[in-house]
Design an enzyme around this catalytic site. Structure first.
Site, mmCIF file in Angstrom:
data_model
loop_
_atom_site.group_PDB
_atom_site.id
_atom_site.type_symbol
_atom_site.label_atom_id
_atom_site.label_comp_id
_atom_site.label_asym_id
_atom_site.label_seq_id
_atom_site.Cartn_x
_atom_site.Cartn_y
_atom_site.Cartn_z
ATOM 1 N N ARG A 28 3.866 -0.673 -4.721
ATOM 2 C CA ARG A 28 3.521 -1.112 -3.366
ATOM 3 C C ARG A 28 2.144 -1.771 -3.291
ATOM 4 O O ARG A 28 1.719 -2.228 -2.241
ATOM 5 C CB ARG A 28 3.547 0.086 -2.412
ATOM 6 C CG ARG A 28 4.893 0.775 -2.340
ATOM 7 C CD ARG A 28 4.837 1.965 -1.411
ATOM 8 N NE ARG A 28 4.614 1.545 -0.060
ATOM 9 C CZ ARG A 28 5.551 1.222 0.802
ATOM 10 N NH1 ARG A 28 6.813 1.267 0.436
ATOM 11 N NH2 ARG A 28 5.257 0.850 2.022
ATOM 12 N N LYS A 52 5.591 -4.685 -3.881
ATOM 13 C CA LYS A 52 6.964 -4.558 -3.374
ATOM 14 C C LYS A 52 6.915 -4.032 -1.945
ATOM 15 O O LYS A 52 5.921 -3.459 -1.540
ATOM 16 C CB LYS A 52 7.701 -3.570 -4.266
ATOM 17 C CG LYS A 52 9.191 -3.800 -4.333
ATOM 18 C CD LYS A 52 9.792 -2.964 -5.420
ATOM 19 C CE LYS A 52 11.261 -3.217 -5.539
ATOM 20 N NZ LYS A 52 11.565 -4.565 -6.037
ATOM 21 N N GLU A 112 16.603 -18.612 -7.305
ATOM 22 C CA GLU A 112 16.231 -17.260 -7.720
ATOM 23 C C GLU A 112 15.691 -17.254 -9.155
ATOM 24 O O GLU A 112 14.735 -16.539 -9.474
ATOM 25 C CB GLU A 112 17.436 -16.314 -7.574
ATOM 26 C CG GLU A 112 17.203 -14.888 -8.025
ATOM 27 C CD GLU A 112 16.030 -14.180 -7.302
ATOM 28 O OE1 GLU A 112 15.506 -14.710 -6.315
ATOM 29 O OE2 GLU A 112 15.639 -13.106 -7.777
ATOM 30 N N CYS A 160 0.854 -1.185 0.000
ATOM 31 C CA CYS A 160 0.000 0.000 0.000
ATOM 32 C C CYS A 160 0.892 1.237 0.000
ATOM 33 O O CYS A 160 1.896 1.294 0.714
ATOM 34 C CB CYS A 160 -0.944 0.092 1.191
ATOM 35 S SG CYS A 160 -2.154 -1.214 1.231
ATOM 36 N N ASN A 195 -1.687 2.447 5.492
ATOM 37 C CA ASN A 195 -0.835 1.345 5.056
ATOM 38 C C ASN A 195 -0.505 0.534 6.303
ATOM 39 O O ASN A 195 0.033 1.092 7.261
ATOM 40 C CB ASN A 195 0.442 1.913 4.418
ATOM 41 C CG ASN A 195 1.543 0.874 4.237
ATOM 42 O OD1 ASN A 195 2.709 1.211 4.249
ATOM 43 N ND2 ASN A 195 1.194 -0.380 4.076
ATOM 44 N N GLY A 196 -0.855 -0.754 6.286
ATOM 45 C CA GLY A 196 -0.529 -1.586 7.448
ATOM 46 C C GLY A 196 -1.654 -2.553 7.754
ATOM 47 O O GLY A 196 -2.557 -2.752 6.938
ATOM 48 N N GLU A 205 7.133 -15.585 -11.024
ATOM 49 C CA GLU A 205 6.418 -14.393 -10.558
ATOM 50 C C GLU A 205 6.046 -13.446 -11.685
ATOM 51 O O GLU A 205 5.016 -12.789 -11.609
ATOM 52 C CB GLU A 205 7.178 -13.655 -9.451
ATOM 53 C CG GLU A 205 8.432 -12.950 -9.871
ATOM 54 C CD GLU A 205 9.133 -12.254 -8.714
ATOM 55 O OE1 GLU A 205 8.469 -11.754 -7.813
ATOM 56 O OE2 GLU A 205 10.378 -12.224 -8.737
ATOM 57 N N TRP A 225 -2.766 -2.678 -1.673
ATOM 58 C CA TRP A 225 -2.545 -4.123 -1.785
ATOM 59 C C TRP A 225 -3.471 -4.734 -0.746
ATOM 60 O O TRP A 225 -3.284 -4.526 0.457
ATOM 61 C CB TRP A 225 -1.089 -4.476 -1.499
ATOM 62 C CG TRP A 225 -0.800 -5.933 -1.758
ATOM 63 C CD1 TRP A 225 -0.557 -6.507 -2.965
ATOM 64 C CD2 TRP A 225 -0.735 -6.982 -0.791
ATOM 65 N NE1 TRP A 225 -0.352 -7.851 -2.813
ATOM 66 C CE2 TRP A 225 -0.455 -8.181 -1.488
ATOM 67 C CE3 TRP A 225 -0.893 -7.046 0.588
ATOM 68 C CZ2 TRP A 225 -0.322 -9.403 -0.856
ATOM 69 C CZ3 TRP A 225 -0.765 -8.273 1.220
ATOM 70 C CH2 TRP A 225 -0.472 -9.430 0.497
ATOM 71 N N LYS A 230 11.979 -15.917 -10.342
ATOM 72 C CA LYS A 230 11.822 -14.836 -11.327
ATOM 73 C C LYS A 230 10.836 -15.223 -12.406
ATOM 74 O O LYS A 230 9.935 -14.475 -12.750
ATOM 75 C CB LYS A 230 13.201 -14.557 -11.929
ATOM 76 C CG LYS A 230 13.611 -13.180 -12.210
ATOM 77 C CD LYS A 230 13.791 -12.197 -11.086
ATOM 78 C CE LYS A 230 13.039 -12.339 -9.862
ATOM 79 N NZ LYS A 230 13.338 -11.585 -8.724
ATOM 80 N N HIS A 259 14.618 -38.632 -6.321
ATOM 81 C CA HIS A 259 13.904 -38.866 -5.057
ATOM 82 C C HIS A 259 12.454 -38.392 -5.159
ATOM 83 O O HIS A 259 11.809 -38.166 -4.144
ATOM 84 C CB HIS A 259 14.635 -38.185 -3.910
ATOM 85 C CG HIS A 259 16.022 -38.723 -3.722
ATOM 86 N ND1 HIS A 259 16.252 -39.974 -3.199
ATOM 87 C CD2 HIS A 259 17.227 -38.213 -4.050
ATOM 88 C CE1 HIS A 259 17.569 -40.200 -3.192
ATOM 89 N NE2 HIS A 259 18.171 -39.150 -3.713
HETATM 90 C C1 F6R Z 1 11.025 -11.222 -5.760
HETATM 91 C C2 F6R Z 1 11.090 -10.177 -4.756
HETATM 92 C C3 F6R Z 1 10.764 -10.540 -3.359
HETATM 93 C C4 F6R Z 1 11.661 -9.760 -2.379
HETATM 94 C C5 F6R Z 1 11.198 -10.007 -0.938
HETATM 95 C C6 F6R Z 1 12.092 -9.324 0.065
HETATM 96 O O1 F6R Z 1 11.368 -10.723 -7.018
HETATM 97 O O2 F6R Z 1 11.346 -9.034 -5.044
HETATM 98 O O3 F6R Z 1 10.855 -11.899 -3.132
HETATM 99 O O4 F6R Z 1 12.977 -10.173 -2.547
HETATM 100 O O5 F6R Z 1 9.884 -9.534 -0.796
HETATM 101 O O6 F6R Z 1 12.120 -7.947 -0.145
HETATM 102 P P1 F6R Z 1 13.211 -7.024 0.511
HETATM 103 O O7 F6R Z 1 14.523 -7.351 -0.108
HETATM 104 O O8 F6R Z 1 12.756 -5.630 0.202
HETATM 105 O O9 F6R Z 1 13.192 -7.324 1.978
#
Ligand code: F6R
Length: 608
Positions: free
Chosen positions: A27, A603, A481, A2, A98-99, A488, A74, A485, A504
């Site tokens: 966000r 994010k 990773e 948010c 936000n929260g 997502e 969000w 990627k 396994h």
């Molecule tokens: C995936 C991604 C998330 C962040 C995770 C931690 O592409 O961006 O998995 O890595 O939410 O975020 P930070 O690094 O901001 O704590």
């Protein structure tokens, strides 16, 4: 999660708050809303969906408003709908939040008894009625906020309008980010820096439970005890240009293109005379040498960076490293003995689980070194020492340069620990740092330059229902990773497996044509990986092999081969992950996905 924005001043408030919401859309993008002070009254416009939909609805409305608060959501409590969109209002109060409020059900019950009725399913509506109820008692805005905040359990950043105080915006935060600034045209507040960059680079970060009053001319800060506090502004190193797309179609591809320079900058930020120098951030060689274990706490990609880091630190510095998901650590921390260095890794510096885990680690007496991108963020402030990754603003929800600079920082920490413990000579440490500063960025650039080849591979896998990444050692860490990627941003179901684990259970999923991306970048595992690839192909798997130049006759082993520039084994994850980031981008592009804002995500995960 948010984004909230507020503006009071001479300028067009609508324009300013809308541009802030666009800047904070990473966000959350489930719904958006704004309240504008127009004439003697307030007008609230909100809608499900993106800020652009709100923008559309605002055509011809409130262009000369001088006060506004806005929100991009969000969803946590209640579906993403217009009804649940912020701002929420009571009799004399309107706010954005936000929260998450943990005790909202009991608050709702008590407010309902006092005659308040609820229109939405949100926890936020309990806050707005609560502040309204408290305000009715004294007509003192600060006291009302303070009293309401004392009854809230959870996390919040709030921008609040009192209908009988038309030239003020009030704000308060606890465990959620909030910054504000005074510019030439008025006062601004926002959840994060990108929203404020067009107006000011001098920002104020209130502490938990401090209350702010913004007017056109000034900001007043009230400390927890109610007295006025001094305003201490800090200068943000980022500028407005850095937070723009710069001619790229998406932030994701822009940020991939920034990786060579970002990684080099990470190394330059902590090296002195070619050696990692942690004394500048307060960590002496003696302190580094005194640690007998490291405990990494992080989420998502940052957790994956921690796994690469574990291999490096254990290999170079010879001490055990525990890597724990912060969401697990905060309730079930691993037992560590001796002098443990706790390392929270976070791009945003605001991730709620990582922050909570760090607080717990500190309560248990550990030293902490935060590996953080966002200067002055909550985790940076909570960490005893901070190593900034210097990635610059990252706007795409899926991280790219955020991750690679975290990995680079872990390399630098591993080198520094190994040097302090006498396991690397100055010459060896210097050579490794130089590699990160120059050769790794060169290798990354050479992969970015081969986008057309990667796009062709993307065409071949775009229709896959499932896809697997396999590898061993640091290649397996890179697979984790890489798989995240792809899934997502393209929504293709992708899993990472340690190649030795296939038989396994996972082999049962490999049937004719299932794509398997095999990483055989670390020479140490070439023979073993070739064996695993054969097992996959024997079941009909379509293998795309990623390897360095040192693998002989690679085309014998796979349907497709992509040769990566050869770096020393332990540095190969940089190359393989950048390949995977580009592959994910190209697949998502071909499939028409919303690349910078993947569905259901956001994010800066400031809620648990
Ligand atoms: C995936 C991604 C998330 C962040 C995770 C931690 O592409 O961006 O998995 O890595 O939410 O975020 P930070 O690094 O901001 O704590």
């Amino acid at each position: 999660m948010c984004g909230i924005v507020g503006f009071v001043g001479r300028k067009r408030a609508k324009e300013c708050v809308l541009s802030g919401l666009y800047a904070l859309e990473y966000r959350g993008y489930d719904s958006a809303g704004i309240t504008l002070k127009i004439g003697d009254g307030y007008e609230t416009v909100k809608c499900a969906g993106r800020v652009s939909a709100l923008d559309e609805r605002l055509r011809g409305v409130g262009s000369d408003a001088s006060v506004a608060i806005g929100h991009t959501r969000w969803a946590t409590h209640g579906e993403p709908s217009e009804r649940n969109a912020h701002p929420h209002e009571s009799k004399s109060v309107i706010l954005v939040h936000n929260g998450i409020i943990d005790n909202f059900l009991s608050l709702r019950a008590s407010l309902a008894e006092d005659g308040y009725s609820f229109k939405s399913e949100t926890d936020t509506e309990a806050i707005v009625h609560l502040i309204d109820r408290e305000y009715a008692k004294t007509k003192d805005a600060r006291l009302a906020i303070q009293s309401a905040a004392s009854m809230l359990v959870g996390s919040f950043a709030l921008a609040i309008l009192f209908c009988d105080r038309p030239s003020e915006i009030w704000a308060v935060r606890r465990n959620n980010p909030l910054i504000c600034a005074v510019g030439a045209e008025g006062s601004y507040l926002a959840s994060d820096i990108p929203a404020l960059l067009p107006y000011s680079r001098e920002v104020l970060r209130p502490h938990d439970d401090e209350i702010l009053c913004l007017t056109e001319e000034k900001i007043t800060l009230y400390q927890k005890d109610g007295t006025e506090g001094a305003l201490s502004f800090e200068t943000v190193a980022w500028d407005y240009e850095m937070a723009k797309k710069d001619g790229f179609e998406h932030f994701l591809i822009k940020e991939i293109n920034e990786e060579p320079e970002a990684v080099s900058r990470t190394a330059r930020g902590i090296t002195e005379g070619g050696l990692p120098d942690f004394s500048g951030i307060g960590m002496s060689g003696e302190l580094l040498a005194s640690f007998d274990s490291v405990s990494v706490i992080a989420c998502g990609s940052a957790y994956h960076a921690g796994i690469v880091g574990r291999m490096l630190i254990e290999r170079l510095a010879g001490i055990p490293v525990f890597v724990t998901l912060a969401s697990e650590y905060r309730y079930d921390p691993p037992i560590t003995a001796g002098n443990t260095l706790v390392v929270p890794i976070s791009q945003s510096g605001e991730t709620a689980d990582t922050l909570a885990a760090l607080k717990l680690a500190k309560e248990r007496g550990a030293h902490s070194l935060g590996i953080i991108n966002t200067v002055g963020s909550a985790i940076a402030r909570e960490s005893e020492f901070v190593l900034y990754t210097n990635a610059g603003p990252e706007i795409s929800v899926a991280t790219t340069k955020g991750y690679t600079t975290q990995v680079a920082s872990m390399y630098l920490l591993a080198i520094a620990l190994a040097h302090a413990k006498g396991r690397l000579t100055g010459g060896e440490a210097r050579e490794m740092c130089e590699l990160i500063r120059t050769e790794v960025p060169r290798a990354i650039r050479s992969i970015i330059d081969r986008r057309a080849e990667i796009r062709a591979l993307a065409e071949e896998i775009k229709s896959a229902k499932d896809l697997y990444y396999i590898g061993r050692g640091s290649d397996y860490a890179a697979c984790l990773e890489s798989a995240l990627k792809l899934k997502e941003v393209s929504y293709i179901h992708t899993e990472a497996y340690a190649a030795g684990e296939l038989k396994h259970g996972t082999l049962s999923l490999i049937t004719e044509g299932v794509p398997v991306i095999a990483l055989a970048c670390d020479k140490k595992y070439h023979d073993k990986m070739i064996g695993n690839i054969r097992e996959v192909r024997a079941r009909g798997g379509f293998v795309i092999l990623l390897a360095g130049e040192d693998l002989e006759a690679p085309s014998e082993y796979a349907e497709r081969v992509f040769i990566l520039p050869t770096l020393e084994g332990i540095f190969m994850p940089f190359a393989s992950v950048v390949f995977s980031q580009l592959l994910a981008y190209e697949v998502a592009y071909i499939l028409g996905c919303d690349i910078d804002c993947p569905r259901n995500l956001a994010k800066s995960v400031t809620v648990e």
